[in-house]
Enzyme design. Structure first.
Site, PDB file in Angstrom:
ATOM      1  N   LYS A  94      -9.651 109.056  83.607  1.00 40.80           N
ATOM      2  CA  LYS A  94      -8.318 108.797  84.130  1.00 40.80           C
ATOM      3  C   LYS A  94      -7.658 110.159  84.299  1.00 40.80           C
ATOM      4  O   LYS A  94      -7.352 110.836  83.322  1.00 40.80           O
ATOM      5  CB  LYS A  94      -7.504 107.915  83.183  1.00 40.80           C
ATOM      6  CG  LYS A  94      -6.112 107.607  83.735  1.00 40.80           C
ATOM      7  CD  LYS A  94      -5.216 106.961  82.712  1.00 40.80           C
ATOM      8  CE  LYS A  94      -3.808 106.803  83.292  1.00 40.80           C
ATOM      9  NZ  LYS A  94      -2.823 106.418  82.270  1.00 40.80           N
TER      10      LYS A  94
ATOM     11  N   ASN B  27       0.438 100.353  77.625  1.00 41.02           N
ATOM     12  CA  ASN B  27       0.273 100.968  76.319  1.00 41.02           C
ATOM     13  C   ASN B  27       1.544 100.834  75.477  1.00 41.02           C
ATOM     14  O   ASN B  27       1.595 100.071  74.513  1.00 41.02           O
ATOM     15  CB  ASN B  27      -0.126 102.434  76.475  1.00 41.02           C
ATOM     16  CG  ASN B  27      -0.445 103.125  75.154  1.00 41.02           C
ATOM     17  OD1 ASN B  27      -0.758 104.300  75.122  1.00 41.02           O
ATOM     18  ND2 ASN B  27      -0.386 102.422  74.027  1.00 41.02           N
TER      19      ASN B  27
ATOM     20  N   ALA C 268       2.115 102.658  83.943  1.00 45.13           N
ATOM     21  CA  ALA C 268       3.323 103.324  83.437  1.00 45.13           C
ATOM     22  C   ALA C 268       4.600 102.581  83.802  1.00 45.13           C
ATOM     23  O   ALA C 268       4.796 102.174  84.940  1.00 45.13           O
ATOM     24  CB  ALA C 268       3.421 104.763  83.922  1.00 45.13           C
TER      25      ALA C 268
END
Length: 257
Positions: free
Chosen positions: A98, A207, A185
């Protein structure tokens, strides 16, 4: 019908990717990842201590059950990102990467120029490159053209939990892409993930929202269900929005009997 996510020729049943940062403990992280149903787990190469096997990330997460997606978190330039990717491959973590190039310490926005430069180098070196980018349709196409396996545009600033602030641009990227689009994100709630999937995104990466929830395990399960619901909604062909009201029951015929 089985709905399969395919990245670089590899098939995945889950369309939820998860990160490994910010969890209060390794045990909570492990349980949350299990509850998420994710098959791809991302980890910063700089967080893995290759000199201490007992401190290795692989002692917590079984590498036979997941595809490890190391990231170049911490890289500020293309040179740093390429170096980190090479360290990950040399250490046997993965040839998937990534790609993150973030020179700005305040807003953590990715550098489009150095991201493209690093992607070109890494693709030529045989890496499977998944670049993290701003929601930039032109850059997304350029990265596709140089051979990236996906593009990973942000929905909002990293860790902000703001949701799909770049929705219109994400839609353009999704409509134009011939490779998977992973929204990454800024996703802070299961409803945000469902919304991204309803747009036609191939997957989402989450996350902070999971790791910092009061109950990370329950939150991970909620995200799993939301991604599944959003994907099913997209495949079902959701109706267009209307400015005016439209009755859902007939207004004629039933009173004339």
């Amino acid at each position: 019908m089985t709905d399969i996510l395919t990245i670089a020729g590899q098939e995945f049943k889950s369309r939820l990717l998860v990160g490994t940062g910010k969890f209060k403990s390794d045990e909570i992280m492990k349980s949350a990842i299990t509850a998420s149903g994710a098959e791809i787990v991302t980890v910063a190469v700089r967080r893995v201590n290759f000199d201490a096997p007992t401190d290795s990330f692989t002692t917590v997460i079984d590498p036979t059950q997941y595809l490890f997606l190391p990231n170049t978190s911490g890289a500020r330039t293309s040179d740093e990102a390429v170096r980190i990717a090479r360290i990950g491959r040399f250490s046997g973590v993965s040839t998937w990467i990534k790609l993150e190039v973030i020179p700005d310490p305040n807003y953590l926005m990715p550098d489009p120029i150095d991201t493209l430069k690093a992607a070109e180098i890494l693709v030529k070196e045989g890496f499977t490159v998944l670049p993290y980018i701003n929601a930039d349709p032109v850059l997304a196409k350029r990265l596709e053209e140089v051979g990236c396996a996906t593009v990973m545009p942000l929905a909002a600033p990293i860790g902000s939990n703001q949701g799909l602030r770049t929705k219109e641009l994400l839609q353009i990227i999704i409509d134009q892409a011939r490779i998977p689009v992973v929204v990454d994100a800024g996703i802070g709630a299961p409803s945000h993930a469902a919304e991204a999937m309803e747009l036609g995104a191939s997957a989402v990466l989450v996350n902070t929202a999971i790791a910092t929830a009061t109950d990370p395990v329950g939150c991970a399960k909620a995200f799993s269900l939301a991604v599944e619901a959003g994907r099913l909604g997209f495949l079902s062909g959701l109706p267009e929005r209307n400015r005016m009201a439209h009755a859902s029951s007939p207004l004629t015929g039933f009173l004339s009997v």
